[in-house]
Scaffold this active site. Structure first.
Site, mmCIF file in Angstrom:
data_model
loop_
_atom_site.group_PDB
_atom_site.id
_atom_site.type_symbol
_atom_site.label_atom_id
_atom_site.label_comp_id
_atom_site.label_asym_id
_atom_site.label_seq_id
_atom_site.Cartn_x
_atom_site.Cartn_y
_atom_site.Cartn_z
ATOM 1 N N PRO A 70 0.789 -1.224 0.000
ATOM 2 C CA PRO A 70 0.000 0.000 0.000
ATOM 3 C C PRO A 70 0.829 1.287 0.000
ATOM 4 O O PRO A 70 1.812 1.403 0.736
ATOM 5 C CB PRO A 70 -0.803 -0.099 1.299
ATOM 6 C CG PRO A 70 -0.923 -1.555 1.541
ATOM 7 C CD PRO A 70 0.345 -2.174 1.014
ATOM 8 N N TYR B 55 11.079 9.158 1.444
ATOM 9 C CA TYR B 55 11.162 8.071 0.453
ATOM 10 C C TYR B 55 11.875 8.463 -0.836
ATOM 11 O O TYR B 55 12.037 7.633 -1.731
ATOM 12 C CB TYR B 55 9.750 7.552 0.135
ATOM 13 C CG TYR B 55 9.026 7.008 1.352
ATOM 14 C CD1 TYR B 55 9.459 5.836 1.961
ATOM 15 C CD2 TYR B 55 7.933 7.677 1.906
ATOM 16 C CE1 TYR B 55 8.811 5.333 3.089
ATOM 17 C CE2 TYR B 55 7.280 7.188 3.031
ATOM 18 C CZ TYR B 55 7.724 6.014 3.616
ATOM 19 O OH TYR B 55 7.093 5.523 4.728
ATOM 20 N N ASN C 253 8.140 -5.330 -0.005
ATOM 21 C CA ASN C 253 7.995 -4.185 0.892
ATOM 22 C C ASN C 253 6.505 -4.082 1.174
ATOM 23 O O ASN C 253 5.741 -3.591 0.331
ATOM 24 C CB ASN C 253 8.507 -2.898 0.242
ATOM 25 C CG ASN C 253 8.398 -1.708 1.189
ATOM 26 O OD1 ASN C 253 7.706 -1.787 2.206
ATOM 27 N ND2 ASN C 253 9.057 -0.619 0.844
ATOM 28 N N ALA D 16 2.735 -0.343 5.255
ATOM 29 C CA ALA D 16 2.242 -0.366 6.634
ATOM 30 C C ALA D 16 1.661 -1.724 7.041
ATOM 31 O O ALA D 16 1.528 -2.012 8.237
ATOM 32 C CB ALA D 16 1.204 0.736 6.835
ATOM 33 N N GLU E 295 12.363 -9.153 3.170
ATOM 34 C CA GLU E 295 11.540 -7.967 3.469
ATOM 35 C C GLU E 295 12.415 -6.719 3.306
ATOM 36 O O GLU E 295 13.543 -6.697 3.793
ATOM 37 C CB GLU E 295 11.062 -8.106 4.927
ATOM 38 C CG GLU E 295 10.267 -6.945 5.467
ATOM 39 C CD GLU E 295 9.959 -7.139 6.959
ATOM 40 O OE1 GLU E 295 10.162 -8.251 7.511
ATOM 41 O OE2 GLU E 295 9.528 -6.157 7.576
ATOM 42 N N HIS F 175 12.513 -2.362 3.580
ATOM 43 C CA HIS F 175 11.932 -1.059 3.902
ATOM 44 C C HIS F 175 12.887 0.024 3.447
ATOM 45 O O HIS F 175 14.088 -0.038 3.753
ATOM 46 C CB HIS F 175 11.656 -0.936 5.404
ATOM 47 C CG HIS F 175 10.662 -1.951 5.852
ATOM 48 N ND1 HIS F 175 9.336 -1.847 5.527
ATOM 49 C CD2 HIS F 175 10.818 -3.120 6.491
ATOM 50 C CE1 HIS F 175 8.702 -2.908 5.988
ATOM 51 N NE2 HIS F 175 9.578 -3.702 6.569
ATOM 52 N N ARG G 198 11.836 5.827 13.300
ATOM 53 C CA ARG G 198 10.587 6.571 13.087
ATOM 54 C C ARG G 198 9.600 6.287 14.233
ATOM 55 O O ARG G 198 10.010 5.917 15.323
ATOM 56 C CB ARG G 198 10.025 6.212 11.705
ATOM 57 C CG ARG G 198 10.998 6.589 10.575
ATOM 58 C CD ARG G 198 10.455 6.234 9.212
ATOM 59 N NE ARG G 198 9.233 6.992 8.908
ATOM 60 C CZ ARG G 198 8.401 6.671 7.915
ATOM 61 N NH1 ARG G 198 8.657 5.637 7.139
ATOM 62 N NH2 ARG G 198 7.324 7.397 7.703
ATOM 63 N N ARG H 110 6.054 1.749 13.950
ATOM 64 C CA ARG H 110 6.794 1.178 12.806
ATOM 65 C C ARG H 110 7.931 0.262 13.245
ATOM 66 O O ARG H 110 8.597 -0.360 12.429
ATOM 67 C CB ARG H 110 7.380 2.288 11.927
ATOM 68 C CG ARG H 110 6.341 3.147 11.257
ATOM 69 C CD ARG H 110 6.967 4.124 10.276
ATOM 70 N NE ARG H 110 6.104 5.262 10.071
ATOM 71 C CZ ARG H 110 5.084 5.295 9.199
ATOM 72 N NH1 ARG H 110 4.829 4.266 8.434
ATOM 73 N NH2 ARG H 110 4.333 6.373 9.097
HETATM 74 C C1 DQA Z 1 7.906 1.425 4.498
HETATM 75 C C2 DQA Z 1 7.806 1.752 5.993
HETATM 76 C C3 DQA Z 1 6.383 1.578 6.499
HETATM 77 O O1 DQA Z 1 6.301 1.884 7.876
HETATM 78 C C4 DQA Z 1 5.452 2.503 5.737
HETATM 79 O O2 DQA Z 1 4.123 2.294 6.154
HETATM 80 C C5 DQA Z 1 5.569 2.356 4.264
HETATM 81 C C6 DQA Z 1 6.906 2.235 3.688
HETATM 82 C C7 DQA Z 1 9.314 1.729 3.938
HETATM 83 O O3 DQA Z 1 9.594 1.255 2.843
HETATM 84 O O4 DQA Z 1 10.099 2.430 4.565
HETATM 85 O O5 DQA Z 1 4.591 2.421 3.528
HETATM 86 O O6 DQA Z 1 7.654 0.053 4.306
#
Ligand code: DQA
Length: 146
Positions: A10, A23, A73, A76, A97, A99, A106, A110
């Protein structure tokens, strides 16, 4: 040649527009093209993005029959989706996984990943480069290196 799937969950369709201070300014399309160029001739890589948990789960199930490994990835969903975790547990193919941001630096919510216990490994906070590192790691795992 190994065939890998990269799933973005998402809101990652909004890469490049969404909170660029966190990002970056590269779009998802640019990221996917960059990855394709880097791994050209080394493996086959397909991409999938969805904002819908159930669609992502269906795609994870497909990995068992159609791919050798998965990079995900989950956005959330990472922090609360037990359905996603169970989907990853249900397949035998190695999963990494990713991120983009350093989730540990953060908000508190998270810091927890319900996905982490069922993946081979996690790459966190290394920006978009994390996807390339994850694919390189998957190729090592598939090739029998540790
Ligand atoms: C994320 C980190 C998550 O907490 C966030 O909800 C995202 C992006 C990241 O790539 O840093 O949508 O997965």
């Amino acid at each position: 040649m190994y065939k890998l799937l990269v799933i973005n969950g998402p809101n990652l369709n909004r890469l490049g527009k969404r909170e660029p201070h966190i990002y970056g300014s590269t779009t998802l399309e640019e990221l996917e093209q960059r990855i394709k160029n880097v791994f050209n001739n080394q493996c086959i890589i397909e991409f999938y993005q969805s904002n819908h948990e159930g669609f992502i789960i269906d795609k994870i199930h497909d990995v068992e029959e159609l791919y050798d490994g998965l990079v995900i990835n989950p956005g959330a969903l990472t922090h609360y989706s037990l359905s996603l975790r169970d989907a990853i547990s249900s397949i035998s193919k190695p999963t990494i996984e990713v991120h983009i941001s350093n989730v540990h630096a953060r908000e508190e919510f998270r810091h927890k990943s319900v996905i982490a216990p069922v993946v081979k490994g996690q790459i966190v906070g290394l920006g978009l480069k994390g996807y390339e590192l994850a694919i390189t790691s998957l190729l090592s795992v598939l090739g029998g290196e540790n």
